[in-house]
Design a protein around this motif. Structure first.
Motif, PDB file in Angstrom:
ATOM      1  N   PHE A 136       1.226   5.393  -7.171  1.00  0.00           N
ATOM      2  CA  PHE A 136       1.320   6.745  -6.622  1.00  0.00           C
ATOM      3  C   PHE A 136       1.586   7.766  -7.733  1.00  0.00           C
ATOM      4  CE2 PHE A 136       3.017   4.930  -2.341  1.00  0.00           C
ATOM      5  CZ  PHE A 136       1.722   4.622  -1.964  1.00  0.00           C
ATOM      6  N   ALA A 137       2.486   7.427  -8.644  1.00  0.00           N
ATOM      7  CA  ALA A 137       2.841   8.362  -9.710  1.00  0.00           C
ATOM      8  C   ALA A 137       1.633   8.677 -10.583  1.00  0.00           C
ATOM      9  CB  ALA A 137       3.971   7.786 -10.563  1.00  0.00           C
ATOM     10  N   ARG A 138       0.840   7.654 -10.931  1.00  0.00           N
ATOM     11  CA  ARG A 138      -0.335   7.890 -11.780  1.00  0.00           C
ATOM     12  C   ARG A 138      -1.393   8.708 -11.046  1.00  0.00           C
ATOM     13  NH1 ARG A 138      -2.438   9.724 -16.043  1.00  0.00           N
ATOM     14  NH2 ARG A 138      -4.518   8.899 -16.532  1.00  0.00           N
ATOM     15  N   ILE A 139      -1.599   8.427  -9.773  1.00  0.00           N
ATOM     16  CA  ILE A 139      -2.571   9.199  -8.994  1.00  0.00           C
ATOM     17  C   ILE A 139      -2.135  10.660  -8.920  1.00  0.00           C
ATOM     18  CG2 ILE A 139      -3.540   9.524  -6.675  1.00  0.00           C
ATOM     19  CD1 ILE A 139      -3.311   6.424  -6.382  1.00  0.00           C
ATOM     20  N   GLY A 140      -0.862  10.882  -8.644  1.00  0.00           N
ATOM     21  CA  GLY A 140      -0.351  12.249  -8.592  1.00  0.00           C
ATOM     22  C   GLY A 140      -0.552  12.978  -9.902  1.00  0.00           C
ATOM     23  N   GLU A 141      -0.323  12.283 -11.015  1.00  0.00           N
ATOM     24  CA  GLU A 141      -0.501  12.888 -12.336  1.00  0.00           C
ATOM     25  C   GLU A 141      -1.951  13.318 -12.553  1.00  0.00           C
ATOM     26  OE1 GLU A 141       0.333  11.723 -17.045  1.00  0.00           O
ATOM     27  OE2 GLU A 141       0.471  10.193 -15.469  1.00  0.00           O
ATOM     28  N   LEU A 484     -11.275   9.402 -11.185  1.00  0.00           N
ATOM     29  CA  LEU A 484     -10.347   8.670 -10.314  1.00  0.00           C
ATOM     30  C   LEU A 484     -11.022   8.310  -9.006  1.00  0.00           C
ATOM     31  CD1 LEU A 484      -7.406   7.783  -9.409  1.00  0.00           C
ATOM     32  CD2 LEU A 484      -7.166  10.129  -8.524  1.00  0.00           C
ATOM     33  N   SER A 485     -10.815   7.081  -8.560  1.00  0.00           N
ATOM     34  CA  SER A 485     -11.174   6.705  -7.193  1.00  0.00           C
ATOM     35  C   SER A 485     -10.040   5.881  -6.607  1.00  0.00           C
ATOM     36  CB  SER A 485     -12.495   5.930  -7.135  1.00  0.00           C
ATOM     37  OG  SER A 485     -12.448   4.772  -7.938  1.00  0.00           O
ATOM     38  N   VAL A 486      -9.724   6.164  -5.356  1.00  0.00           N
ATOM     39  CA  VAL A 486      -8.647   5.474  -4.641  1.00  0.00           C
ATOM     40  C   VAL A 486      -9.221   4.970  -3.327  1.00  0.00           C
ATOM     41  CG1 VAL A 486      -6.357   5.675  -3.603  1.00  0.00           C
ATOM     42  CG2 VAL A 486      -6.922   7.014  -5.651  1.00  0.00           C
ATOM     43  N   HIS A 487      -9.031   3.693  -3.050  1.00  0.00           N
ATOM     44  CA  HIS A 487      -9.592   3.096  -1.833  1.00  0.00           C
ATOM     45  C   HIS A 487      -8.482   2.451  -1.011  1.00  0.00           C
ATOM     46  CE1 HIS A 487     -13.555   3.731  -3.536  1.00  0.00           C
ATOM     47  NE2 HIS A 487     -13.147   3.150  -4.647  1.00  0.00           N
ATOM     48  N   ILE A 488      -8.388   2.841   0.247  1.00  0.00           N
ATOM     49  CA  ILE A 488      -7.407   2.280   1.171  1.00  0.00           C
ATOM     50  C   ILE A 488      -8.170   1.443   2.189  1.00  0.00           C
ATOM     51  CG2 ILE A 488      -5.615   2.821   2.878  1.00  0.00           C
ATOM     52  CD1 ILE A 488      -5.377   5.592   1.458  1.00  0.00           C
ATOM     53  N   GLY A 489      -7.897   0.154   2.271  1.00  0.00           N
ATOM     54  CA  GLY A 489      -8.654  -0.699   3.183  1.00  0.00           C
ATOM     55  C   GLY A 489      -7.964  -2.016   3.440  1.00  0.00           C
ATOM     56  N   GLU A 550      -1.482   3.036   6.805  1.00  0.00           N
ATOM     57  CA  GLU A 550      -2.259   4.169   6.294  1.00  0.00           C
ATOM     58  C   GLU A 550      -1.415   5.446   6.230  1.00  0.00           C
ATOM     59  OE1 GLU A 550      -6.910   3.269   7.299  1.00  0.00           O
ATOM     60  OE2 GLU A 550      -5.637   3.914   8.960  1.00  0.00           O
ATOM     61  N   PRO A 551      -0.636   5.782   7.283  1.00  0.00           N
ATOM     62  CA  PRO A 551       0.217   6.975   7.152  1.00  0.00           C
ATOM     63  C   PRO A 551       1.174   6.878   5.972  1.00  0.00           C
ATOM     64  CG  PRO A 551       0.058   6.334   9.453  1.00  0.00           C
ATOM     65  CD  PRO A 551      -0.582   5.235   8.660  1.00  0.00           C
ATOM     66  N   ALA A 552       1.751   5.692   5.738  1.00  0.00           N
ATOM     67  CA  ALA A 552       2.705   5.541   4.644  1.00  0.00           C
ATOM     68  C   ALA A 552       2.024   5.693   3.287  1.00  0.00           C
ATOM     69  CB  ALA A 552       3.403   4.186   4.734  1.00  0.00           C
ATOM     70  N   ILE A 553       0.809   5.181   3.143  1.00  0.00           N
ATOM     71  CA  ILE A 553       0.087   5.303   1.879  1.00  0.00           C
ATOM     72  C   ILE A 553      -0.284   6.761   1.621  1.00  0.00           C
ATOM     73  CG2 ILE A 553      -2.014   4.670   0.630  1.00  0.00           C
ATOM     74  CD1 ILE A 553      -1.922   1.981   2.176  1.00  0.00           C
ATOM     75  N   VAL A 554      -0.776   7.442   2.650  1.00  0.00           N
ATOM     76  CA  VAL A 554      -1.109   8.864   2.503  1.00  0.00           C
ATOM     77  C   VAL A 554       0.139   9.652   2.113  1.00  0.00           C
ATOM     78  CG1 VAL A 554      -1.846  10.937   3.741  1.00  0.00           C
ATOM     79  CG2 VAL A 554      -3.073   8.777   4.072  1.00  0.00           C
ATOM     80  N   GLY A 556       2.805   8.554   0.650  1.00  0.00           N
ATOM     81  CA  GLY A 556       3.229   8.184  -0.687  1.00  0.00           C
ATOM     82  C   GLY A 556       2.450   8.926  -1.765  1.00  0.00           C
ATOM     83  N   ILE A 557       1.130   9.046  -1.589  1.00  0.00           N
ATOM     84  CA  ILE A 557       0.312   9.786  -2.560  1.00  0.00           C
ATOM     85  C   ILE A 557       0.661  11.268  -2.518  1.00  0.00           C
ATOM     86  CG2 ILE A 557      -2.034  10.396  -3.245  1.00  0.00           C
ATOM     87  CD1 ILE A 557      -2.992   7.788  -1.964  1.00  0.00           C
ATOM     88  N   ALA A 558       0.817  11.802  -1.308  1.00  0.00           N
ATOM     89  CA  ALA A 558       1.134  13.229  -1.162  1.00  0.00           C
ATOM     90  C   ALA A 558       2.480  13.548  -1.811  1.00  0.00           C
ATOM     91  CB  ALA A 558       1.150  13.613   0.312  1.00  0.00           C
ATOM     92  N   HIS A 559       3.480  12.701  -1.559  1.00  0.00           N
ATOM     93  CA  HIS A 559       4.824  12.920  -2.110  1.00  0.00           C
ATOM     94  C   HIS A 559       4.794  12.917  -3.639  1.00  0.00           C
ATOM     95  CE1 HIS A 559       9.204  12.734  -2.332  1.00  0.00           C
ATOM     96  NE2 HIS A 559       9.098  11.696  -3.165  1.00  0.00           N
TER      97      HIS A 559
END
Length: 759
Positions: A136-141, A484-489, A550-554, A556-559
């Motif tokens: 999450f931290a790297r995606i946010g960066e 960047l690509s992020v895949h939730i599945g 899925e809500p928790a992952i979203v 986490g990225i948003a936070h």
């Protein structure tokens, strides 16, 4: 006629849809994916008030009166998700991305459930495990270093209302309305066309309306495969002697005859029920012409004998009739016959049947929407219903058949690249930030922006984005150009392997699994095809302790991305009631959301046309004018041009392939086939079983080709051919779209077919 010879994997299937064949296929799905002890318990919880919503189709449930509330393909969807097979980090360590790309789509997903968050390691060409918070931290960066309009937020229609709502909040607080989603590739013409005609982008019928319908017209869909629970409804209607008139280029077994697995008599006697009372094999892309022909005949009947049209309804509730009628009068029967592939007498017979019915439902699927004139097609269906006042009365209305179980709900709670100003204002008032107002990218525009190098990041809330898109020759390489690509599945698919500079793969909970958050187990909600919103709660132990919802992952990225966010993301997901409170404040129709969702069966969202109220700019329903029939006739009448339809097999749901059979069409163990009319084979000197090449006719001169495909004779409309999706997506140009809504024309691609190698 084309010579018939034995072709490996091609043999007639004489059974009805459903019946013992469906039960046998269900048993095989259970045996191959799940433990036989837990599978029956899991399946019996499907679509029950205290269970989970089927992750398959969006057909509603009927008061839970029957023994079980799942169908063959629903059982496949459940067992596919609840499989005992696992894909842990050790698997990825032993398999490079390059080696995995050589496997088929079926092989990739059949490996099992993802178990750990993963990140791509370019040095070894493998995925390796990573801690959630580090990811999450790297995606946010990375996201903070990009302009918001450089980021695409893709959504699959299987995401819950709660996940989708949080997702659109995140993207809008981040600063973009870039929301390519699966609706853009299927029912966007419904979302765009129906509001122009009746004021809302949804169907108007309820399941109970089918009980009082006097006529059902079915256009461009194959319910036995794509929304199988609908077969029970059609089965009941047919047994009440309700005429069911079908328009479809292919003869589909489920639309011909069906044996209900819950009927003791039919199962015991091997009997079946006829579904279609009349079956018209309209040419691919000929739907607009056929609809205009029916309506032209209706107007002629009314002029001759009167009392055919509902003039009182037209006068009180509609506008634009005169221009609409004048266009029908100016459209020639010759052009209608050429473009539709049907005779005037056949369309006049449909008009007679329609005139006799006091309550008519028209159902339609992607055979209507996935055309370059899909929006116009949808509006013509609305026109047909308006002519006899078939809105706002029992047994009547329009019924678009959605695919994914919550594709309609996603759009309702805000997944749209074109949000209304009212919705954005509600978000601002409730959430404390000002969302962007500029329209964002749909799916095609997102891919075009990726190809051009303008978009730098893609986040996928489920789905198989690149594989679902047209023109894989240009779409696949575009994934590698991203930063960047992020895949939730839940499972591995080909899009996950089209890695960008930095790629993250996040495993999420499935619909069948317990969703435990800090305040206890959670339910999510979905909206079916008929605007019923109901709760879903998984019961199985998650496939891995490392899975997150899925809500928790979203969240986490948003936070991690929005360092000064106006929202407390962790508090929102502690209890999904918090998310639903925000939905209630910002989305009309969700009053007392948390209270009503706890009622068995849920509640129905408001549908003004059912009360003959029209939320259009003028307050009336609006007739449309389609002037393209002559143009259609010229295109479809061109020498040596065939119209390609991309289709799903019976062992398939969208891009997910459960097995390699297509039982009802007589294809077993393979997918490399082209369905052709025998006369079209004969005209080209091609025999049943010959290898052929397919070429798309493009306006730019660029050659799109699918080679070494086996041509097989099949009862399909002359001039139309069909091949499997997504393999045939390579033949669909990215810019061959409905200009009104952006939906790719997967169902009417102009192609030429020749012997393989040009021989």
């Amino acid at each position: 006629m084309a010579t018939r010879r034995e072709v490996p994997g091609i043999r007639p299937y004489d059974g009805p849809a459903g019946g013992w064949g469906a039960l046998s296929a269900t048993a095989q799905a259970v045996r191959h994916q799940m433990e036989t002890i837990t599978a029956p318990i899991t399946l019996m919880r499907t679509n029950q008030p205290d269970g989970f919503d089927c992750p398959g189709c969006a057909w509603p449930d009927k008061e839970h009166r029957s023994t079980f509330q799942f169908c063959e393909n629903g059982a496949k969807a459940v067992t596919w998700e609840a499989t005992t097979k696992r894909v842990p980090p050790e698997f990825f360590a032993n398999n490079t991305v390059a080696s995995l790309l050589k496997k088929t789509d079926y092989e990739l997903e059949n490996m099992g459930r993802l178990t750990h968050p993963m990140v791509y390691d370019r040095a070894t060409d493998t995925y390796r495990a990573i801690k959630w918070e580090d990811a999450f931290a790297r995606i946010g960066e990375i996201l903070r270093g990009l302009s918001p309009d450089q980021v695409e937020f893709y959504t699959s229609g299987r995401a819950s209302n709660e996940a989708a709502y949080l997702y659109q909040l995140f993207a809008r607080e981040y600063g973009t309305n870039n929301f390519p989603d699966c609706s853009n590739m299927c029912h966007e013409p419904t979302s765009v066309g129906l509001p122009q005609s009746i004021g809302i982008g949804k169907g108007t019928v309820s399941l109970e309306d089918f009980d009082s319908a006097e006529l059902i017209i079915s256009i461009g869909h194959n319910p036995g495969t794509n929304h199988p629970r609908m077969m029970g409804t059609l089965h009941e209607a047919s047994r009440r002697d309700v005429p069911i008139i079908v328009f479809n280029p292919l003869r589909e077994r489920a639309l011909e005859r069906f044996a209900d697995p819950q009927s003791f008599i039919e199962m015991a006697t091997y009997a079946s029920t006829r579904i279609a009372s009349t079956y018209f094999q309209v040419d691919a892309g000929g739907d607009a012409a056929a609809l205009k022909g029916i309506m032209k005949a209706l107007l002629a009947m009314d002029a001759k004998q009167g009392n055919v049209l509902d003039h009182e309804f037209i006068a009180e509730h509609t506008e634009g009739f005169d221009a609409f009628a004048a266009d029908l009068d100016a459209t020639s029967w010759d052009d209608i016959e050429i473009a539709s592939g049907l005779f005037q007498s056949e369309l006049e017979a449909v008009a007679i049947a329609y005139a006799k019915s006091n309550a008519t439902i028209v159902t339609y699927g992607m055979g209507i929407t996935q055309h370059n004139k899909g929006t116009a097609n949808v509006r013509l269906i609305a026109d047909l219903l308006l002519l006899r006042g078939n809105f706002g009365k029992p047994g009547a209305g329009i019924c678009p058949l959605r695919g994914h179980s919550n594709v309609q709900g996603n759009r309702t709670v805000g997944i749209t690249e074109k949000p209304s100003r009212d919705f954005l204002k509600r978000i601002e008032d409730a959430c404390g930030f000002t969302p962007p107002t500029e329209h964002g990218h749909d799916a095609v525009k997102a891919m075009e922006s990726m190809i051009q190098g303008n978009s730098k990041a893609l986040i996928c809330l489920g789905g198989n984005f690149a594989v679902a898109m047209p023109d894989s020759e240009v779409s696949f390489p575009a994934m590698g150009n991203l930063d960047l690509s992020v895949h939730i599945g839940t499972k591995l698919n080909r899009t996950h392997l089209l890695v960008s500079k930095e790629t993250f793969l996040f495993p999420c909970l499935g619909r069948t699994e317990i969703d435990m958050q800090s305040e206890g187990p959670q339910s999510i909600t979905v909206e079916d095809s008929m605007s019923m919103v109901h709760a879903s709660a998984g019961k199985l132990t998650p496939a891995s302790e490392h899975l997150r919802s899925e809500p928790a992952i979203v969240a986490g990225i948003a936070h991690a991305t929005l360092q000064n966010s106006a929202l407390d993301w962790m508090e929102l997901i502690a209890n999904y009631d918090n998310v639903r409170d925000l939905i209630e404040q910002t989305v009309p129709g969700f009053d007392a959301f948390n209270q009503r969702i706890r009622n068995p069966g849920g509640f129905r969202l408001p549908l003004p046309p059912t009360e003959r109220k029209w939320p259009t700019p003028t307050g009336k329903a609006i007739f449309s004018v389609y002037e393209g029939v002559k143009e259609d006739a010229e295109v479809f009448g061109a020498e040596n041009v065939l119209r390609l339809i991309t289709i799903r097999s019976h062992d398939q749901y969208n891009t997910t392939i459960y097995a390699m059979d297509d039982r009802y069409r007589g294809v077993f163990g393979r997918r490399d086939v082209l369905f052709m009319n025998e006369d079209d084979l004969d005209d080209r000197g091609i025999e049943h079983g010959d290898l052929v090449d397919i070429e798309t006719i493009t306006s730019t001169g660029r050659l799109l080709r699918l080679s070494n495909i086996t041509a097989i004779a099949y009862p399909i409309a002359r001039g139309s051919v069909a091949a499997y999706y997504p393999e045939a997506n390579v033949l669909v140009p990215l810019d061959y779209i409905d200009k009104e809504c952006g939906t790719p024309s997967y169902k009417s691609v102009p192609v030429r077919v020749m012997h393989a190698g040009g021989v």
